[in-house]
Design a protein around this motif. Structure first.
Motif, PDB file in Angstrom:
ATOM      1  N   THR A  16     -22.591 -13.416 -33.908  1.00 34.15           N
ATOM      2  CA  THR A  16     -21.898 -14.412 -33.099  1.00 34.15           C
ATOM      3  C   THR A  16     -20.426 -14.498 -33.487  1.00 34.15           C
ATOM      4  O   THR A  16     -19.543 -14.557 -32.622  1.00 34.15           O
ATOM      5  N   THR A  17     -20.145 -14.480 -34.777  1.00 31.24           N
ATOM      6  CA  THR A  17     -18.767 -14.536 -35.248  1.00 31.24           C
ATOM      7  C   THR A  17     -17.986 -13.300 -34.814  1.00 31.24           C
ATOM      8  O   THR A  17     -16.837 -13.407 -34.362  1.00 31.24           O
ATOM      9  N   ALA A  18     -18.608 -12.123 -34.917  1.00 25.19           N
ATOM     10  CA  ALA A  18     -17.934 -10.889 -34.506  1.00 25.19           C
ATOM     11  C   ALA A  18     -17.624 -10.916 -33.013  1.00 25.19           C
ATOM     12  O   ALA A  18     -16.516 -10.537 -32.595  1.00 25.19           O
ATOM     13  N   LEU A  19     -18.576 -11.364 -32.201  1.00 25.97           N
ATOM     14  CA  LEU A  19     -18.329 -11.455 -30.759  1.00 25.97           C
ATOM     15  C   LEU A  19     -17.244 -12.482 -30.446  1.00 25.97           C
ATOM     16  O   LEU A  19     -16.434 -12.291 -29.543  1.00 25.97           O
ATOM     17  N   TRP A  20     -17.225 -13.573 -31.194  1.00 23.30           N
ATOM     18  CA  TRP A  20     -16.205 -14.603 -30.971  1.00 23.30           C
ATOM     19  C   TRP A  20     -14.819 -14.070 -31.325  1.00 23.30           C
ATOM     20  O   TRP A  20     -13.842 -14.349 -30.642  1.00 23.30           O
ATOM     21  N   LEU A  21     -14.734 -13.276 -32.399  1.00 27.90           N
ATOM     22  CA  LEU A  21     -13.449 -12.727 -32.801  1.00 27.90           C
ATOM     23  C   LEU A  21     -12.949 -11.642 -31.843  1.00 27.90           C
ATOM     24  O   LEU A  21     -11.773 -11.588 -31.507  1.00 27.90           O
ATOM     25  N   VAL A  22     -13.852 -10.773 -31.392  1.00 29.11           N
ATOM     26  CA  VAL A  22     -13.465  -9.644 -30.568  1.00 29.11           C
ATOM     27  C   VAL A  22     -13.392 -10.026 -29.086  1.00 29.11           C
ATOM     28  O   VAL A  22     -12.488  -9.595 -28.370  1.00 29.11           O
ATOM     29  N   GLN A  23     -14.340 -10.812 -28.621  1.00 28.34           N
ATOM     30  CA  GLN A  23     -14.463 -11.265 -27.233  1.00 28.34           C
ATOM     31  C   GLN A  23     -14.355 -10.111 -26.235  1.00 28.34           C
ATOM     32  O   GLN A  23     -13.408 -10.028 -25.447  1.00 28.34           O
ATOM     33  N   PRO A  24     -15.345  -9.207 -26.235  1.00 29.53           N
ATOM     34  CA  PRO A  24     -15.292  -8.040 -25.342  1.00 29.53           C
ATOM     35  C   PRO A  24     -15.920  -8.311 -23.973  1.00 29.53           C
ATOM     36  O   PRO A  24     -16.547  -7.446 -23.392  1.00 29.53           O
ATOM     37  N   PHE A  25     -15.729  -9.520 -23.435  1.00 29.01           N
ATOM     38  CA  PHE A  25     -16.463  -9.903 -22.235  1.00 29.01           C
ATOM     39  C   PHE A  25     -16.014  -9.120 -21.004  1.00 29.01           C
ATOM     40  O   PHE A  25     -16.823  -8.841 -20.120  1.00 29.01           O
ATOM     41  N   ASP A  26     -14.737  -8.761 -20.905  1.00 27.06           N
ATOM     42  CA  ASP A  26     -14.289  -7.956 -19.775  1.00 27.06           C
ATOM     43  C   ASP A  26     -14.926  -6.577 -19.819  1.00 27.06           C
ATOM     44  O   ASP A  26     -15.342  -6.036 -18.792  1.00 27.06           O
ATOM     45  N   TRP A  27     -15.018  -6.005 -21.003  1.00 28.19           N
ATOM     46  CA  TRP A  27     -15.629  -4.686 -21.152  1.00 28.19           C
ATOM     47  C   TRP A  27     -17.111  -4.743 -20.791  1.00 28.19           C
ATOM     48  O   TRP A  27     -17.625  -3.860 -20.111  1.00 28.19           O
ATOM     49  N   ILE A  28     -17.794  -5.804 -21.240  1.00 31.60           N
ATOM     50  CA  ILE A  28     -19.223  -5.954 -20.928  1.00 31.60           C
ATOM     51  C   ILE A  28     -19.417  -6.111 -19.423  1.00 31.60           C
ATOM     52  O   ILE A  28     -20.328  -5.527 -18.839  1.00 31.60           O
ATOM     53  N   LYS A  64     -17.535  -4.920 -17.057  1.00 31.76           N
ATOM     54  CA  LYS A  64     -17.304  -3.622 -16.421  1.00 31.76           C
ATOM     55  C   LYS A  64     -18.511  -2.704 -16.587  1.00 31.76           C
ATOM     56  O   LYS A  64     -18.798  -1.887 -15.716  1.00 31.76           O
ATOM     57  N   GLN A  65     -19.222  -2.815 -17.703  1.00 32.43           N
ATOM     58  CA  GLN A  65     -20.372  -1.940 -17.947  1.00 32.43           C
ATOM     59  C   GLN A  65     -21.518  -2.228 -16.996  1.00 32.43           C
ATOM     60  O   GLN A  65     -22.280  -1.330 -16.647  1.00 32.43           O
ATOM     61  N   PHE A  66     -21.642  -3.476 -16.558  1.00 30.21           N
ATOM     62  CA  PHE A  66     -22.776  -3.854 -15.716  1.00 30.21           C
ATOM     63  C   PHE A  66     -22.443  -3.914 -14.231  1.00 30.21           C
ATOM     64  O   PHE A  66     -23.314  -4.146 -13.408  1.00 30.21           O
ATOM     65  N   GLN A  67     -21.186  -3.694 -13.859  1.00 30.16           N
ATOM     66  CA  GLN A  67     -20.821  -3.681 -12.451  1.00 30.16           C
ATOM     67  C   GLN A  67     -21.197  -2.341 -11.837  1.00 30.16           C
ATOM     68  O   GLN A  67     -21.099  -1.293 -12.465  1.00 30.16           O
ATOM     69  N   LYS A  68     -21.611  -2.406 -10.565  1.00 22.13           N
ATOM     70  CA  LYS A  68     -21.914  -1.175  -9.856  1.00 22.13           C
ATOM     71  C   LYS A  68     -20.599  -0.531  -9.434  1.00 22.13           C
ATOM     72  O   LYS A  68     -19.669  -1.216  -9.025  1.00 22.13           O
ATOM     73  N   PRO A  69     -20.514   0.781  -9.537  1.00 27.01           N
ATOM     74  CA  PRO A  69     -19.278   1.438  -9.102  1.00 27.01           C
ATOM     75  C   PRO A  69     -19.119   1.305  -7.577  1.00 27.01           C
ATOM     76  O   PRO A  69     -20.086   1.398  -6.825  1.00 27.01           O
ATOM     77  N   GLU A  70     -17.882   1.084  -7.164  1.00 25.15           N
ATOM     78  CA  GLU A  70     -17.619   0.941  -5.726  1.00 25.15           C
ATOM     79  C   GLU A  70     -17.691   2.329  -5.073  1.00 25.15           C
ATOM     80  O   GLU A  70     -17.198   3.315  -5.624  1.00 25.15           O
TER      81      GLU A  70
END
Length: 62
Positions: A39-51, A53-59
């Motif tokens: 949890t601390t590592a995710l809070w420090l890095v906050q890779p939510f935009d990358w995550i 993008k990984q789950f979006q379907k390609p247009e």
């Protein structure tokens, strides 16, 4: 079959003194610290935009 594998795993710790054997509180403490560290590592890095993008379907290309 599963019971035999559990018995053989517990035999690995027979050579240790009872005070040094793995206890359930040790396991729960390790899990708690692991969750806290993740949890601390995710809070420090906050890779939510990358995550996201990984789950979006390609247009589709036109």
């Amino acid at each position: 079959m599963a019971t035999g594998s559990v018995a053989s795993r517990s035999g690995l710790f027979k050579f240790l003194r009872p005070g040094l054997r793995l206890q359930s509180t040790d396991v729960s403490a390790a899990v708690t610290w692991g969750v806290a560290a993740t949890t601390t590592a995710l809070w420090l890095v906050q890779p939510f935009d990358w995550i996201k993008k990984q789950f979006q379907k390609p247009e589709p290309e036109q």
